[in-house]
Scaffold this motif. Structure first.
Motif, PDB file in Angstrom:
ATOM      1  N   THR A  10       7.870   0.372  -1.428  1.00 24.11           N
ATOM      2  CA  THR A  10       6.475   0.772  -1.361  1.00 24.11           C
ATOM      3  C   THR A  10       5.753   0.417  -2.650  1.00 24.11           C
ATOM      4  N   GLY A  11       4.442   0.505  -2.615  1.00 22.64           N
ATOM      5  CA  GLY A  11       3.604   0.147  -3.757  1.00 22.64           C
ATOM      6  C   GLY A  11       2.232  -0.251  -3.247  1.00 22.64           C
ATOM      7  N   LEU A  12       1.261  -0.245  -4.133  1.00 20.11           N
ATOM      8  CA  LEU A  12      -0.089  -0.636  -3.739  1.00 20.11           C
ATOM      9  C   LEU A  12      -0.130  -2.115  -3.364  1.00 20.11           C
ATOM     10  N   LEU A  13      -1.155  -2.512  -2.656  1.00 14.03           N
ATOM     11  CA  LEU A  13      -1.314  -3.899  -2.227  1.00 14.03           C
ATOM     12  C   LEU A  13      -1.273  -4.829  -3.436  1.00 14.03           C
ATOM     13  N   GLU A  14      -0.549  -5.942  -3.303  1.00 14.70           N
ATOM     14  CA  GLU A  14      -0.388  -6.957  -4.355  1.00 14.70           C
ATOM     15  C   GLU A  14       0.441  -6.459  -5.536  1.00 14.70           C
ATOM     16  N   SER A  15       1.294  -5.470  -5.306  1.00 12.54           N
ATOM     17  CA  SER A  15       2.161  -4.995  -6.388  1.00 12.54           C
ATOM     18  C   SER A  15       3.464  -5.775  -6.474  1.00 12.54           C
ATOM     19  N   GLY A  16       3.704  -6.677  -5.519  1.00 12.23           N
ATOM     20  CA  GLY A  16       4.906  -7.507  -5.567  1.00 12.23           C
ATOM     21  C   GLY A  16       5.984  -7.114  -4.584  1.00 12.23           C
ATOM     22  N   LYS A  17       5.659  -6.345  -3.559  1.00 10.32           N
ATOM     23  CA  LYS A  17       6.667  -5.860  -2.607  1.00 10.32           C
ATOM     24  C   LYS A  17       7.340  -7.013  -1.859  1.00 10.32           C
ATOM     25  N   THR A  18       6.538  -7.934  -1.332  1.00  9.40           N
ATOM     26  CA  THR A  18       7.096  -9.034  -0.550  1.00  9.40           C
ATOM     27  C   THR A  18       8.014  -9.896  -1.403  1.00  9.40           C
TER      28      THR A  18
END
Length: 307
Positions: A10-18
């Motif tokens: 998890t993490g905010l959008l564009e935090s590098g999850k993918t």
């Protein structure tokens, strides 16, 4: 029913999850021994192309909102793809405490990613969101850390939400470390260290993270007696970690090596040494304080401190 492990990122959008999920799957042989089900709850700039999905036997499903992510939905996907593990790229605005999974699916690990370059701005405006993201996580990774001097305070702010999680810092070169050279509001090299009242939360979190550098140190600070036990007593302060509704007691158990007695509710000025030893109360090894001097102060209400 065979247990299926769940891994949540998890993490905010564009935090590098993918990017992290792709690295985990590419670099772990266990992920390549069978099908992996990947559930994507929000799409960012980095995508999962079909060639990559086929190469690593990853089946992807997209959800648009939390209501769709139900136990029956997960069971349907499990029957369809028969994965050996499920990875969920979770939306940080979903409420994890309202999330349900089938009984045979167990969360093995939750990782939370945070963009350090944007943390101060986001944290000041979305403390409750960060609380939801990290309160049950086992690992928090701050990325894009190069040139940021406030990482020590960032770690303490996260530690206020979750005292048990591991916290790592990743530079632009991809190297991960848990070590920081940070400036504390007191001098650790002094023989007798005075902890100012408003610095208590900083001291508490740093001792929790780096107790080894406090072992044998002598400290002085104002505190309150929360409880009196058979052989020890408990001191600490109330600290607002997130908002007015999220106030936590941050305290330690103390061996009284003085001739002074204490009572619940006492306001005292404590001089003590730090150790790490087995606690009969906690039934595990913990940070323990040894009282060397106790001065009773004028009775007052325990003012709530802030991180």
């Amino acid at each position: 029913m065979v247990e299926v492990p769940l891994f949540i990122v998890t993490g905010l959008l564009e935090s590098g999850k993918t990017t992290l999920i792709k690295e985990i799957i590419e670099n772990n042989i266990s992920y390549q021994e069978g099908n992996t089900l990947l559930i994507v709850c929000e799409e960012g700039e980095v995508e999962y192309d079909q060639e990559w999905l086929d190469r690593y036997q990853v089946h992807v499903a997209y959800v648009e909102n939390q209501k769709q992510l139900t136990p029956s939905f997960l069971e349907t996907l499990d029957r369809r793809f028969e994965p050996i593990q499920i990875v969920i790229e979770y939306n940080s605005f979903y409420r994890m405490d309202e999330q349900e999974f089938p009984s045979y699916m167990r969360v093995y690990q939750q990782i939370t990613l945070i963009d350090a370059s944007r943390f101060a701005l986001y944290f000041n405006n979305m403390k409750q969101i960060f609380n939801e993201m990290v309160k049950n996580t086992s690992l928090v990774i701050f990325n894009r850390c190069d040139g940021i001097k406030e990482l020590g305070s960032y770690r303490r702010q996260i530690r206020a939400f979750n005292q048990d999680c591991q916290i790592g810092f990743e530079g632009n070169d991809g190297r991960l470390t848990a070590m920081l050279d940070e400036d504390l509001p007191y001098d650790l090299n002094k023989k007798l260290i005075l902890i100012e009242e408003d610095d208590y939360p900083i001291w508490y979190m740093d001792v929790f993270d780096n107790y080894d550098r406090y072992i044998g140190k002598r400290l002085q600070f104002k505190t309150f007696v929360r409880d009196v036990l058979d052989h020890t007593f408990v001191i600490g302060r109330n600290v607002m970690t997130c908002c007015e509704n999220d106030i936590q007691f941050l305290g330690y158990e103390v061996f009284n090596e003085t001739k002074d007695s204490v009572h619940i509710g006492d306001c005292i000025f404590l001089e003590c040494e730090v150790s790490r030893e087995f606690s009969e109360v906690a039934q595990e090894e913990v940070v323990m304080l040894h009282a060397k001097k106790i001065a009773h102060l004028k009775k007052e209400e325990d003012r709530v401190l802030t991180m």
